[in-house]
Motif scaffolding. Structure first.
Motif, PDB file in Angstrom:
ATOM      1  N   ALA A 173       0.875  -1.113   0.130  1.00  0.00           N
ATOM      2  CA  ALA A 173       0.053  -0.002  -0.003  1.00  0.00           C
ATOM      3  C   ALA A 173       0.960   1.280  -0.083  1.00  0.00           C
ATOM      4  CB  ALA A 173      -0.882  -0.090   1.270  1.00  0.00           C
ATOM      5  N   TRP A 212       1.112   4.157  -3.125  1.00  0.00           N
ATOM      6  CA  TRP A 212       1.169   5.563  -2.823  1.00  0.00           C
ATOM      7  C   TRP A 212       2.188   6.241  -3.018  1.00  0.00           C
ATOM      8  CZ3 TRP A 212       4.022   8.346   1.055  1.00  0.00           C
ATOM      9  CH2 TRP A 212       3.642   9.532   1.247  1.00  0.00           C
ATOM     10  N   ASP A 263      -3.676   7.693  -2.199  1.00  0.00           N
ATOM     11  CA  ASP A 263      -3.252   7.361  -0.921  1.00  0.00           C
ATOM     12  C   ASP A 263      -4.095   6.215  -0.121  1.00  0.00           C
ATOM     13  OD1 ASP A 263      -2.505   7.293   1.899  1.00  0.00           O
ATOM     14  OD2 ASP A 263      -3.056   9.474   2.184  1.00  0.00           O
ATOM     15  N   CYS A 264      -3.749   5.021  -0.281  1.00  0.00           N
ATOM     16  CA  CYS A 264      -4.280   3.604   0.195  1.00  0.00           C
ATOM     17  C   CYS A 264      -3.492   3.180   1.425  1.00  0.00           C
ATOM     18  CB  CYS A 264      -4.402   2.822  -1.065  1.00  0.00           C
ATOM     19  SG  CYS A 264      -2.872   2.323  -1.793  1.00  0.00           S
ATOM     20  N   ALA A 303     -12.239   1.803   6.802  1.00  0.00           N
ATOM     21  CA  ALA A 303     -11.262   1.576   5.820  1.00  0.00           C
ATOM     22  C   ALA A 303     -11.744   0.110   5.033  1.00  0.00           C
ATOM     23  CB  ALA A 303     -10.114   1.526   6.337  1.00  0.00           C
TER      24      ALA A 303
END
Length: 213
Positions: free
Chosen positions: A84, A88, A94-95, A146
């Protein structure tokens, strides 16, 4: 004479489902000692997706030989964190998995006994997560929002009062083989209707488990 009578009587006896019967009169003469489908008690595994309480979950685990499961380590979770972060950096999307999310996932990882499911008494879970019961849902919200965690309680499902069922995103935490994990991941992100809508099914914990069990 007696020998002939005894022989005739013996010839009339048959064995049916563990019982010795006289085929002419139906009289029961005893048990033959063989196993019968009608003797003893037969237990059946309750589906994981149908577990509604700590007792149900423990009953399900009674059918699972967890010694045969792969080692339950944090490598998968840490790989997802790195992936992740790399995405990004490469794409600007933006994960990222934040440090508070990662720390909480690591604690849940330690509580998972099988697949990606946790069923506990809410007060016990709060203690395990170093919080109080009244603040438990707020603490879990960082993962729920999330799409890393799905939660069922007596308020939104038919879980036993005072208990809680957590299903962790199988990309992050999963105790089982790789094939089953892939199936769980596919179901977690199961699309609604058309495969190309780009809209993912939010689902619920029981739906996800029922589809892949």
């Amino acid at each position: 004479m007696n020998t002939a009578a005894n022989s005739t009587k013996t010839d009339a006896l048959i064995s049916v489902d563990g019982l010795i019967l006289d085929k002419h009169t139906g009289e029961i003469h005893g048990h033959d000692g063989k196993l019968s489908p009608w003797s003893g008690r037969y237990d059946y595994m309750l589906e994981l997706g149908k577990c509604r309480s700590v007792d149900d979950f423990q009953y399900h685990l009674g059918f699972v030989d967890r010694r045969k499961l792969p080692a339950h380590e944090l490598h998968t979770l840490r790989d997802e964190v790195d992936h992740a972060f790399g995405k990004w950096r490469r794409t600007g999307i933006d994960c990222r998995i934040t440090l508070p999310q990662q720390r909480l996932l690591e604690k849940l990882h330690g509580l998972v006994l099988y697949r990606n499911v946790i069923i506990m008494i809410q007060a016990d879970l709060a203690v395990s997560l170093c919080t109080v019961e009244s603040n438990l849902m707020k603490k879990l919200r960082v993962l729920i929002d999330a799409n890393m965690l799905r939660v069922s309680t007596s308020r939104n499902s038919n879980i036993r009062t005072g208990e809680i069922k957590l299903v962790v995103n199988p990309r992050m935490v999963f105790r089982g083989d790789d094939y089953r994990r892939r199936k769980y991941i596919e179901e977690w992100y199961r699309p609604v209707g058309c495969l190309h809508t780009g809209v993912f099914h939010p689902g619920n914990a029981d739906e996800c488990l029922a589809m892949v069990a």
